[in-house]
Design an enzyme around this catalytic site. Structure first.
Site, PDB file in Angstrom:
ATOM      1  N   TYR A 110       4.693  13.660  -5.912  1.00 43.93           N
ATOM      2  CA  TYR A 110       3.939  13.747  -7.157  1.00 43.93           C
ATOM      3  C   TYR A 110       4.823  14.215  -8.295  1.00 43.93           C
ATOM      4  O   TYR A 110       5.663  15.110  -8.103  1.00 43.93           O
ATOM      5  CB  TYR A 110       2.801  14.766  -7.029  1.00 43.93           C
ATOM      6  N   TYR A 149       2.364  11.430   2.706  1.00 44.58           N
ATOM      7  CA  TYR A 149       3.252  12.605   2.643  1.00 44.58           C
ATOM      8  C   TYR A 149       2.700  13.717   3.529  1.00 44.58           C
ATOM      9  O   TYR A 149       1.507  13.782   3.788  1.00 44.58           O
ATOM     10  CB  TYR A 149       3.426  13.081   1.190  1.00 44.58           C
ATOM     11  N   HIS A 162      -3.234   7.522  -0.712  1.00 48.25           N
ATOM     12  CA  HIS A 162      -4.524   7.647  -1.404  1.00 48.25           C
ATOM     13  C   HIS A 162      -4.313   7.744  -2.903  1.00 48.25           C
ATOM     14  O   HIS A 162      -3.235   8.134  -3.366  1.00 48.25           O
ATOM     15  CB  HIS A 162      -5.296   8.879  -0.904  1.00 48.25           C
TER      16      HIS A 162
END
Lengths: 250, 230
Positions: A110, A149, A162
C-alpha cells in the site's frame, strides 16, 4: 410537518447480513467491538438525509487508477476494469452515489506511510479512486489487479487480493464500507477477515466474477461487482399496502 | 396483503408465505472492515501522498458559512483504554438554522446555506490520536411526531477491527434544556449512558474565537459510547 416523509425511510437493517462486532478470529476486533447492544432508532431527518455530491468535485482521472498517479510510465501489473451496479434492496438503482475505492499495488504494498511490507512500491501507482454512479446506478473504473499480502493476525495469514469500497447513498443509514475479492483466489477460503461475513451467500456477494464480455481486447480483463445498499421505502408501495390493509379491515 | 412480505426474507418451507414471491427484498451487501489503510482511499493526504485535486476533509465551513463557528475534537479509545490512531470519523449535520442540505428535508421556513454541505471526514492523528472538525453549531431539527430534536451532529466511525461502521450522535453540553427533552437521548433507558453522547464545551477557545467541544468515543468497556442501530 411530520419528518421524515414516509417515502424517505429506509428498511430496518437486517443485521444477519453483516458480521458480528466481536469476531476473535480477526483479532483486532476483540478490543474494538462494543459489548453493549446498540440502541435502535426510528429514523428522523438525521438518518434519511446524506451529503449530495456533484460530478464537478471529482477530477477526470479520479476513476482511472492506471493513470491517476502515473509519473514517468505505467504502473506494473495486470490491467483490469471493475464495473457494476449499485442498487438498493428493492432493486432500485442508486443514482449519483459516491463510490470510493482503495487498494495495494500488484506487489501487495500500500502507498501508506504505515505500511512496511517488503513488497515494493510502484512509483506510478497510487491505489485510490472515486466516482459517482450514473442514472442506472452503474459505475466503472480501471486499475491494476492488487496482489495478496501477509498480515499480522496469525503468523501465516495472507489477505486474498481485494479492493476496499466505501459507498454513500441517498441516506446516511446507507453508508457502507466493504471489500471486493476476485473469483478463483485460493486465499479466499482461509481469510479471517472475509471469514467474518455471516454466511456463504454473503461471502459470495463480495466476490467479483470475471466478466469476459467486458474485456477490452488486447488490453484489459474485466470484473463485475454489484453492491446492494439499504432499501428505501417507496410512496407507491406504502400507499398500496395501506389501502390493502384498509380494504381488509372493511 | 403484501405489506409483511418484506419480513419473509430467509424463511423457507412451511414458514414461507404461500405463493409470495413477487416482492424480492435483497440482502444488503455484507460490511467489511475499512482496514488500517483506510486513509489511502478516503484521505490520501493523511496516507502521505497527493493524488486528488479536491480532497474531502474535516473543515466544513468557509468564510461565507452562516452560524457559530465551533471545533469538535476528541480521541477514540479501545476496550482497555488505548488511544486509537487509525480511525476515520465522518460527520453529517444540519446547518445553523437546523436544515439539512438534502431534498428529503422539507421543513418549512428553513433555508439551505449554499456555503455549507454539512458533511466532513477526519482521521485520528497518527501521533496524538486526536481528531478535529471545524464546523458550525447545528440548529434544532424537527424529529418524529413533531418533536424537535436537540442540536446534534451524526457521526460514523470506521477503522481496522470494526466490522460494521458505528453510528452515534454528538450533542452539546450547553444545550442541557433541549437535551433533557430530546426523544433520542430519552430513549436510552440507562440514564448514566446519555452523557456519552454529550460533547463538553471547553473553557478554551481557538484563536479565531471558535468554541471548542470535546467528544471522546469509547468503543468498549467502562463508559462505552452509545451506538445506534439506525
Amino acid at each position: 410537518m411530520r419528518a421524515p416523509q414516509a417515502d424517505a425511510e429506509f428498511l430496518m437493517r437486517d443485521t444477519t447480513s453483516h458480521p458480528a462486532a466481536y469476531t476473535p478470529q480477526y483479532k483486532t476486533s476483540v478490543l474494538r467491538s462494543p459489548r453493549l447492544a446498540p440502541i435502535s432508532l426510528q429514523q428522523s431527518l438525521s438518518e434519511v438525509t446524506a451529503p449530495v455530491f456533484d460530478a464537478a468535485e471529482l477530477g477526470p482521472l479520479d476513476n482511472d487508477l492506471i493513470l491517476n498517479y502515473a509519473k514517468d510510465g505505467m504502473p506494473i501489473g495486470e490491467r483490469i476494469i471493475v464495473h457494476g451496479y449499485v442498487h438498493d434492496q428493492l432493486g432500485r438503482p442508486l443514482k449519483n452515489a459516491l463510490v470510493e475505492v482503495w487498494q495495494c499495488n500488484a506487489s501487495g504494498r500500500y502507498r501508506h506511510k504505515k505500511d512496511t511490507y517488503i513488497g515494493t512500491l510502484d512509483p506510478n501507482f497510487g491505489g485510490c479512486g472515486r466516482m459517482l454512479t450514473d442514472e442506472n446506478g452503474y459505475y466503472a473504473y480501471r486499475t491494476i489487479k492488487p496482489g495478496p499480502y501477509p498480515w499480522r493476525n496469525r503468523v501465516n495469514d495472507w489477505r486474498p487480493a481485494h479492493i476496499h469500497y466505501a459507498l454513500s447513498g441517498d441516506g446516511w443509514v446507507q453508508r457502507l464500507v466493504t471489500q471486493m475479492y476476485f473469483e478463483g483466489d485460493p486465499l479466499i477460503r482461509s481469510c479471517p477477515i472475509l471469514g467474518v461475513a455471516p454466511s456463504e451467500e454473503q461471502i459470495r456477494g463480495l466476490i467479483a466474477l470475471q466478466d469476459t464480455g467486458a474485456f477490452v481486447q488486447l488490453d484489459s480483463r474485466a470484473y463485475r461487482f454489484d453492491v446492494v445498499l439499504r432499501g428505501q421505502r417507496a410512496t407507491l408501495f406504502e400507499n398500496h399496502v395501506q389501502q390493502a390493509a384498509e380494504g381488509e379491515r372493511r | 396483503m403484501s405489506g409483511w412480505r418484506e419480513h419473509r426474507l430467509g424463511l423457507e418451507g412451511p414458514l414461507a408465505a404461500p405463493g409470495g414471491s413477487e416482492l424480492v427484498v435483497r440482502r444488503e451487501t455484507a460490511s467489511q472492515t475499512a482496514g488500517p489503510y483506510v486513509h489511502i482511499g478516503l484521505a490520501p493526504d493523511a496516507a502521505g501522498f497527493d493524488i486528488f485535486e479536491n480532497n474531502f476533509g474535516n473543515v466544513l465551513v468557509t468564510d461565507q458559512t452562516k452560524g457559530e463557528r465551533i471545533r469538535i475534537e476528541g480521541r477514540v479509545f479501545d476496550g482497555i483504554g488505548t488511544v486509537l490512531k487509525d480511525v476515520l470519523i465522518e460527520i453529517w449535520q444540519a446547518n445553523a438554522e437546523g436544515k439539512y442540505a438534502h431534498p428529503a428535508d422539507r421543513q418549512p421556513g428553513k433555508a439551505v446555506d449554499p456555503h455549507f454541505r454539512g458533511w466532513g471526514r477526519a482521521c485520528t492523528d497518527f501521533e496524538s490520536g486526536v481528531y478535529t472538525f471545524d464546523t458550525v453549531k447545528p440548529g434544532p431539527v424537527e424529529g418524529r411526531n413533531g418533536r424537535t430534536m436537540a442540536p446534534h451532529v451524526n457521526a460514523w466511525i470506521v477503522a481496522r477491527g470494526i466490522n460494521l461502521g458505528l453510528n452515534t450522535r454528538i450533542y452539546f453540553s450547553d444545550e442541557a434544556e433541549a437535551n433533557a427533552k430530546d426523544a433520542v437521548l430519552n430513549l436510552i433507558e440507562w440514564e448514566q449512558r446519555r452523557k456519552t453522547l454529550v460533547a463538553e464545551r471547553l473553557e478554551r477557545k481557538l484563536d479565531s474565537g471558535a468554541a471548542v467541544y470535546r467528544f471522546d468515543i469509547r468503543l468498549q468497556g467502562e463508559g462505552e459510547t452509545v451506538f445506534f442501530d439506525v
